[in-house]
Each structure stands twice: as structure tokens, then as C-alpha cells.
Write a protein that holds these residues in place. Structure first.
Motif, short mmCIF file in Angstrom:
data_model
loop_
_atom_site.label_atom_id
_atom_site.label_comp_id
_atom_site.label_asym_id
_atom_site.label_seq_id
_atom_site.Cartn_x
_atom_site.Cartn_y
_atom_site.Cartn_z
N ASN A 1 44.50 34.88 42.29
CA ASN A 1 44.08 35.06 43.68
C ASN A 1 43.69 36.49 44.02
N VAL A 2 43.63 37.38 43.05
CA VAL A 2 43.23 38.76 43.29
C VAL A 2 41.76 38.91 42.92
N VAL A 3 40.94 39.15 43.92
CA VAL A 3 39.50 39.32 43.69
C VAL A 3 39.25 40.74 43.22
N LEU A 4 38.66 40.88 42.04
CA LEU A 4 38.35 42.19 41.46
C LEU A 4 36.92 42.61 41.76
N PHE A 5 36.03 41.63 41.95
CA PHE A 5 34.63 41.91 42.27
C PHE A 5 34.08 40.71 43.03
N ARG A 6 33.26 41.01 44.04
CA ARG A 6 32.60 39.94 44.80
C ARG A 6 31.27 40.44 45.31
N ALA B 1 20.87 39.18 38.36
CA ALA B 1 20.53 38.13 39.33
C ALA B 1 19.44 38.62 40.29
N ILE B 2 19.54 39.85 40.74
CA ILE B 2 18.52 40.41 41.64
C ILE B 2 17.17 40.47 40.93
N ALA B 3 17.17 40.95 39.70
CA ALA B 3 15.92 41.06 38.93
C ALA B 3 15.26 39.69 38.74
N ALA B 4 16.07 38.64 38.60
CA ALA B 4 15.54 37.30 38.40
C ALA B 4 15.27 36.58 39.73
N GLY B 5 15.64 37.19 40.85
CA GLY B 5 15.43 36.57 42.15
C GLY B 5 16.38 35.44 42.46
N HIS B 6 17.57 35.48 41.88
CA HIS B 6 18.57 34.42 42.10
C HIS B 6 19.42 34.71 43.33
N GLY B 7 19.51 33.74 44.21
CA GLY B 7 20.40 33.83 45.36
C GLY B 7 21.75 33.24 44.99
N VAL B 8 22.61 34.06 44.42
CA VAL B 8 23.90 33.58 43.92
C VAL B 8 25.05 34.38 44.51
N ALA B 9 26.22 33.84 44.34
CA ALA B 9 27.45 34.55 44.63
C ALA B 9 28.13 34.81 43.29
N ILE B 10 28.72 35.99 43.16
CA ILE B 10 29.35 36.43 41.92
C ILE B 10 30.79 36.82 42.24
N ASP B 11 31.71 36.39 41.40
CA ASP B 11 33.12 36.63 41.65
C ASP B 11 33.84 36.87 40.33
N ILE B 12 34.70 37.88 40.30
CA ILE B 12 35.59 38.10 39.17
C ILE B 12 36.98 38.22 39.76
N ARG B 13 37.90 37.39 39.24
CA ARG B 13 39.26 37.37 39.80
C ARG B 13 40.32 37.14 38.75
N GLY C 1 20.19 34.36 49.91
CA GLY C 1 19.83 33.05 49.39
C GLY C 1 21.05 32.21 49.04
N ALA C 2 22.18 32.86 48.80
CA ALA C 2 23.41 32.11 48.56
C ALA C 2 23.87 31.50 49.88
N THR C 3 24.57 30.40 49.80
CA THR C 3 25.03 29.72 51.01
C THR C 3 26.56 29.78 51.10
N ALA C 4 27.07 29.35 52.24
CA ALA C 4 28.51 29.31 52.43
C ALA C 4 29.19 28.37 51.43
N VAL D 1 35.25 35.00 35.37
CA VAL D 1 33.98 35.46 35.91
C VAL D 1 33.23 34.22 36.36
N THR D 2 32.80 34.19 37.61
CA THR D 2 32.19 32.98 38.14
C THR D 2 30.91 33.31 38.90
N VAL D 3 29.89 32.48 38.66
CA VAL D 3 28.63 32.57 39.39
C VAL D 3 28.37 31.20 39.99
N SER D 4 27.84 31.18 41.20
CA SER D 4 27.48 29.93 41.85
C SER D 4 26.20 30.12 42.64
N GLY D 5 25.33 29.12 42.56
CA GLY D 5 24.09 29.14 43.33
C GLY D 5 22.91 28.57 42.57
N LEU D 6 23.04 28.46 41.25
CA LEU D 6 21.99 27.89 40.41
C LEU D 6 22.49 26.55 39.89
N SER D 7 21.79 25.96 38.93
CA SER D 7 22.31 24.76 38.27
C SER D 7 23.54 25.18 37.45
#
Length: 160
Positions: A55-60, A40-52, A65-68, A133-139
Motif C-alpha cells: 500500500n505504499v506508493v513509490l511512484f505515480r 509513454a509520452i513519446a508514444a502518445g499513450h494516455g496511461v497511468a503508471i504506478d510503482i508500489r 488521456g487516462a481515465t478515472a 510496476v503497473t501500467v493501465s490505459g492500453l490493451s
């Protein structure tokens, strides 16, 4: 039009059949999340990344550029993936093909679930779905593609 929808559903089903993990632990979550973050950084994407796991977050990670709003999208996307054990992109296409809106009639509460693409099940051989595995911030399509491409690369690496 129906042929295009069916070919998209078939493509998304193939993603889920192909991208099965031999195992998945906390270290794998960290390594996969770090890989998605690097891409995501290499592509310039402002995203949030989550693996859970539910309710236990394993990675965040939340990139500039990502928003609330991404927090809510992640919560709702991952809830859908963990409930149905399928990607939100596949669920979205399947429900659309049936001309069925699961939010109608109270079947899926829109404040708790969404079918926007970008959440993908971590399916382990012999164990089933153990995380999302979830990504949010793009289409929706781009969120899904980032996750799928990253999982594919992760599974190709000797450590993955």
C-alpha cells in the motif's frame, strides 16, 4: 492452440527470469517510473503508471488521456502481482491454460483482484518480490509490453 498458449506462457516466464533487479529503492522507483512515463509520452499513450510496495506508493503518474477507471485497474492489477509474485499477464495465461476462473467460487474477489496484463513484479536478487510496476490505459498486452520494455531498458543502463 495449446502450443500457442504454452509458448506464450514460456515467453512470459522468461520475462520474469530475465528482469531481476540487483537492488530496488525509492530512487530506483522514481527513475524507472520516469522512464516509463517518458516512453509513454513519446508514444502518445494516455496511461497511468504506478510503482508500489503493497500500500505504499513509490511512484505515480497519470498522463492526459487516462481515465478515472485506471485507478481501479492499477489497484486490482498490483494486488494480484503482489499476492502471487508474478505478472498479471503470466497469471492470466496460466489460469486460462488450466481453464480455471479464479473469480468463480469466491477464490479471488473481482473487486480486489484482476488478471488483466500490465502489472509486473520487481524481483530483487536474494530478496524476492519487493514491489509491483503497473501500467493501465492500453490493451492488456500493450500495458505489459510497456512495463517489460521499460524494465529491460532500465536494467541495461549503468545507473539502473
Amino acid at each position: 492452440m495449446a502450443e500457442t498458449v504454452q509458448s506464450r506462457i514460456t515467453e512470459l516466464q522468461l520475462h520474469e527470469e530475465e528482469l531481476v533487479f540487483p537492488g530496488f529503492d525509492h530512487r530506483d522507483a522514481w527513475n524507472l517510473g520516469s522512464l516509463i512515463t517518458s516512453q509513454a509520452i513519446a508514444a502518445g499513450h494516455g496511461v497511468a503508471i504506478d510503482i508500489r510496495r503493497h500500500n505504499v506508493v513509490l511512484f505515480r503518474c497519470v498522463l492526459p488521456g487516462a481515465t478515472a477507471d485506471q485507478e481501479e485497474w492499477i489497484r486490482r492489477k498490483s494486488a494480484s502481482t503482489l499476492r502471487f509474485e508474478r505478472s498479471t499477464a503470466l497469471l492470466s495465461e496460466e489460469f486460462a491454460a488450466k481453464d480455471f476462473d479464479p473469480a468463480q467460487g469466491g477464490w479471488l474477489a473481482p473487486e480486489d483482484y484482476t488478471l488483466a496484463g500490465g502489472s509486473f513484479p520487481v524481483r530483487v536478487q536474494g530478496a524476492g518480490v519487493v514491489a509491483a510496476v503497473t501500467v493501465s490505459g492500453l490493451s492488456s498486452d500493450d500495458d505489459h509490453r510497456l512495463v517489460v520494455d521499460s524494465i529491460r531498458e532500465f536494467l541495461r543502463t549503468p545507473a539502473g
